[in-house]
Design an enzyme around this catalytic site. Structure first.
Site: not given
Ligand code: 26W
Length: 807
Positions: A356, A543-544, A549, A651, A655
């Site tokens: 992701h 978004k975060r 971003k 996503t 939405k």
């Molecule tokens: C270990 C810390 C950590 C925690 C969460 C690293 C990475 C993440 C996630 C992978 C971050 C995340 O939410 N990524 C998002 O995933 C969405 C679903 O696929 C995508 O639509 C977003 O572009 C992506 O940033």
């Protein structure tokens, strides 16, 4: 069932439950008690339904998908479940007799925020689709006591408060006292040779008990109920009595606290992996409990593990549950005496992986010493996996040390979870076409050359029943009238809405619906003391908060407008409200500075009566699923402005699109596919594409060039130094201009600035032409057809998991 009979049953159960749980009658019930009562009734209905479905599943013996994810961003459940069960009308009628409104009860429910952002929300959307489409499925995660922190803004600065969701949220959880599994940490290994071969003894370990809490996820208008199983860690009952009675209270106490600690709180950082012991323990806890559970169920159903990969698909959502690869190996070998090779084959054939994020700092790498100390047996298996894999590479690419080093699981004292995930799974999926290409050509290029068949693309999707039908009832009604209601179960039917592109009546209704949703959102905010003018254009970036971003790019444009208007108060602009909603990771200072900038800029503009007539900046505190459900339908412009190549999919873009917003975006992530879906005339695209970004990074980006040659940019940056509302933003000025390496910010905000302004001017032009705007909006709603989670899940089912619906 007949309607009156159903209503009678609902009435009776409410009365019965109120008396049983609270010893009160309906007249005495508070809203909260009524919410919990309705929730309990719905939960019991789902449990019954689930039991029936379970029987079916046992008979049919279909392959089942187990979706492992450290995060599920669930939001509220009552409304969703009532909608999916089709109970809304009857329940409301019963409640009305007692002067309760369903809408009020929904507000009593806390928002279950067991996730950070996109990844966790995707997992929740997928559960909804899996249940609706009738696939045998189960989700696994952790029952965090505290979800993602509550955000509070104090003097512009983000503060974090604990998110206490369980009182109020626990009504959805069914504790399964019959389902507990031991999870072992630390300790020492001893190899014992027996007549049956080698046995691994594991001594002095720190054992915690995983207890299952089930949440039922109802399918929409379907017999299927999916289970989301959340694990809680409990101190093991028969804990080390020895050390306890020897007076080693410390150790006994330690075990107690560490067990509880595992599930205390969700790590609030996305896109930044830290090698923390507690995080590793959380990940292994999820993995070990879930894998034991999967194997236990499989054995009960089939009596053998030989057909494991035929009947079981295990999906790891990002690398966070990647330890399930060595954990499966451990159990197959140590507990069921499979050979290494047989176990390895069973693992690869059952595990699949979705990536992701491509950000280097988000790819998990754990210090070898930590894994060795925390999970000694897993460490041994990882070392063996690594050795065998490197040996195989050595045979394939003799002498190519660089390549082997890049592909190894263990290198430089670190265990690379991404490499482990690719090596140990049969499919490696990307979440948008562009992202899947980047995985193949860049992030996992060596692996792509080695095993090209593993790499797939399934573009993300959203639960359109939640994000359109429930969130936007007026638009849903219009769609029902125009194209019938088949699109609710088959989103591809939304495409039929295109037929109405020149129907003036429909276009006018779209306009009215948007306005009503903006009014609804403004009213909601008014209750929180925030004034928003619903007649201004809503420009939304939700978004975060992350550098890639580029919320900053958005802010820079607003500052530019602000300066224009200050110089020329009579300038004509579309009155607009810039809505920002974002949480920053608590330790992410640069992101928190941006939040502060947005808030101070907002106050500065509010001070000037002329300015605030035209532009207004609103920072929406504590963005969460529930807020998104009213914000998305109100959005007119969807800001998706990440540096191309960095946003895996996005996503929120889907939405907003499905609710009729127009995208202002770069060619990044799923924006590329939104562009394909609506065509160039129905989207606003600006800036460098991913290839241009790559080339620019190679040729060298120098922010100072833009500062020197572009007066607009210079003006904005100088203004940052002077600051807003009495606060200078020198640090952001330096970040943009100098950055860490003297060349400016790594996400090149200034390089896309000009084009961003230009395309926004085109957007403003278009906004005046209501007919054109509404037509574009209509094309977006219709084009969102392909971004339904139902479609994503069907693609996963057929291309990746090899599963079929029960019916
Ligand atoms: C270990 C810390 C950590 C925690 C969460 C690293 C990475 C993440 C996630 C992978 C971050 C995340 O939410 N990524 C998002 O995933 C969405 C679903 O696929 C995508 O639509 C977003 O572009 C992506 O940033």
């Amino acid at each position: 069932m007949e309607e009156t009979q159903l209503k009678n049953e609902i009435r009776n159960s409410i009365e019965h439950k109120l008396s049983r749980h609270y010893g009160i009658s309906v007249e005495e019930a508070s809203r909260n008690q009524m919410y919990k009562t309705c929730a309990r009734i719905v939960r019991d209905l789902l449990l019954e339904k689930r039991a029936k479905y379970h029987e079916e599943m046992k008979k049919k013996q279909n392959k089942k998908i187990y979706y492992l994810c450290m995060e599920f961003l669930i939001g509220r459940s009552l409304k969703n479940n009532i909608y999916n069960l089709g109970l809304d009308n009857e329940l409301q009628e019963v409640l009305s007799d007692w002067n309760f409104q369903l809408e009020d009860l929904y507000e009593e429910e806390p928002d279950a925020g067991l996730g950070n952002g996109g990844l966790g929300r995707l997992a929740s959307c997928f559960m909804d689709s899996l249940a609706t489409l009738g696939y045998p499925a189960m989700g696994f995660s952790i029952c965090y006591e505290y979800g993602l922190f509550k955000q509070k803004i104090v003097d512009g600065w983000q503060m974090e408060l604990p998110d206490i969701w369980l009182p109020g949220g626990e009504v959805w959880l069914k504790k399964r006292t019959d389902l507990t599994f031991p999870v072992k940490f630390e300790g020492e290994l001893k190899e014992v040779w027996t007549e049956n071969g080698l046995r691994i003894d594991y001594n002095n370990c720190n054992e915690v008990e995983a207890v299952a809490y089930d949440m039922m996820i109802s399918g929409a208008d379907s017999d299927d109920v999916a289970v989301l199983r959340l694990w809680k860690a409990q101190d093991i009952k028969n804990f080390d009595m020895n050390s306890f009675s020897n007076g080693d209270y410390n150790r006994a106490m330690m075990e107690n606290t560490s067990a509880e600690l595992i599930c205390k709180v969700l790590y609030p950082s996305d896109n930044h992996a830290e090698g923390k012991t507690l995080r590793i323990r959380q990940e292994y806890f999820l993995v070990s409990a879930s894998i034991q559970n999967i194997i236990h169920d499989h054995l009960r159903k089939y009596g053998t593990l030989n057909n494991f990969s035929e009947k079981v698909a295990i999906h790891i959502n990002d690398t966070h549950p990647a330890m399930c690869i060595p954990e499966l190996m451990r159990i197959f070998m140590d507990e069921y005496q499979y050979t290494w090779n047989d176990a390895y084959k069973m693992v690869i054939d059952s595990v699949t992986y979705t990536n992701h994020t491509v950000l280097a700092e988000a790819l998990e790498k754990w210090p070898e010493v930590l894994i060795k100390q925390q999970l000694p047996r897993i460490y041994e298996i990882l070392k063996e996996l690594n050795e065998q894999f490197c040996q195989q590479l050595w045979n394939q690419y003799p002498g190519d040390w660089d390549r082997i080093e890049r592909m190894a699981i263990i290198s430089n004292g670190q265990i690379r979870m991404a490499n482990l995930s690719v090596i140990g799974s049969s499919h490696v999926n990307g979440v948008s076409k562009l992202h899947s290409d980047i995985l193949k050509n860049d992030v996992f290029h060596d692996f792509y050359q080695n095993t090209p068949w593993k790499f797939t693309n399934v573009t993300n999707g959203i639960a359109h029943r939640r994000w359109l039908c429930q969130a936007n009832p007026e638009l849903t009604k219009l769609l029902d009238e125009c194209i019938g209601d088949e699109y609710k179960k088959d989103a591809s039917k939304l495409a039929h809405f295109r037929k109405y592109h020149d129907n003036l009546d429909v276009l006018q209704r779209l306009d009215n619906i948007k306005l009503n949703n903006k009014i609804r959102f403004s009213n909601l905010m008014k209750n929180k003391g925030v004034t928003i003018d619903p007649y201004s254009m809503f420009v939304v970036q939700a978004k975060r908060l992350h550098e890639y971003k580029r919320q900053l790019l958005n802010v820079l444009r607003i500052i530019s407008l602000y300066l224009d208007l200050k110089e020329n108060p009579n300038m004509h602009v579309v009155p607009q409200t810039f809505l920002f909603a974002a949480k920053a990771a608590p330790g992410y200072f640069a992101a928190k500075e941006v939040i502060k900038l947005i808030n101070h800029l907002s106050v500065e503009i509010e001070k000037d009566p002329v300015l605030r007539q035209n532009i207004r900046v609103v920072f929406l505190e504590n963005y969460c699923v529930t807020m998104a459900e009213t914000l998305m339908p109100a959005a007119e412009v969807s800001e998706q402005i990440s540096l191309a190549g960095k946003e895996a999919s996005g996503t929120g873009n889907m939405k907003m699109m499905i609710n009729g917003a127009l995208t202002m975006g770069t060619m990044d992530g799923a924006n590329v596919e939104i562009f394909d879906a609506v065509g160039k005339d129905n989207i606003f695209i600006f800036g460098m594409n991913a290839d241009e970004v790559e080339r620019r990074l190679k040729s060298g980006y120098a922010a100072s060039f833009y500062y020197q040659n572009n007066p607009k940019i210079r003006r904005v940056l100088d203004c940052l130094r002077k600051g807003f509302n009495g606060e200078s933003f020198e640090s952001i000025y330096r970040y943009l201009l100098v950055g860490e390496y003297g060349m400016g910010d790594p996400y090149m905000c200034l390089a896309d600035f000009d084009d961003y302004l230009k395309v926004h001017d085109q957007l403003s032009e278009t906004y005046h032409n209501r007919n054109k705007w509404n037509t574009m909006s209509l094309y977006n709603i219709a084009g969102a057809e392909r971004f339904a989670a139902d479609r994503s899940v069907q693609d996963y089912a057929s291309q990746i998991w090899g599963i079929e619906p029960l019916k």
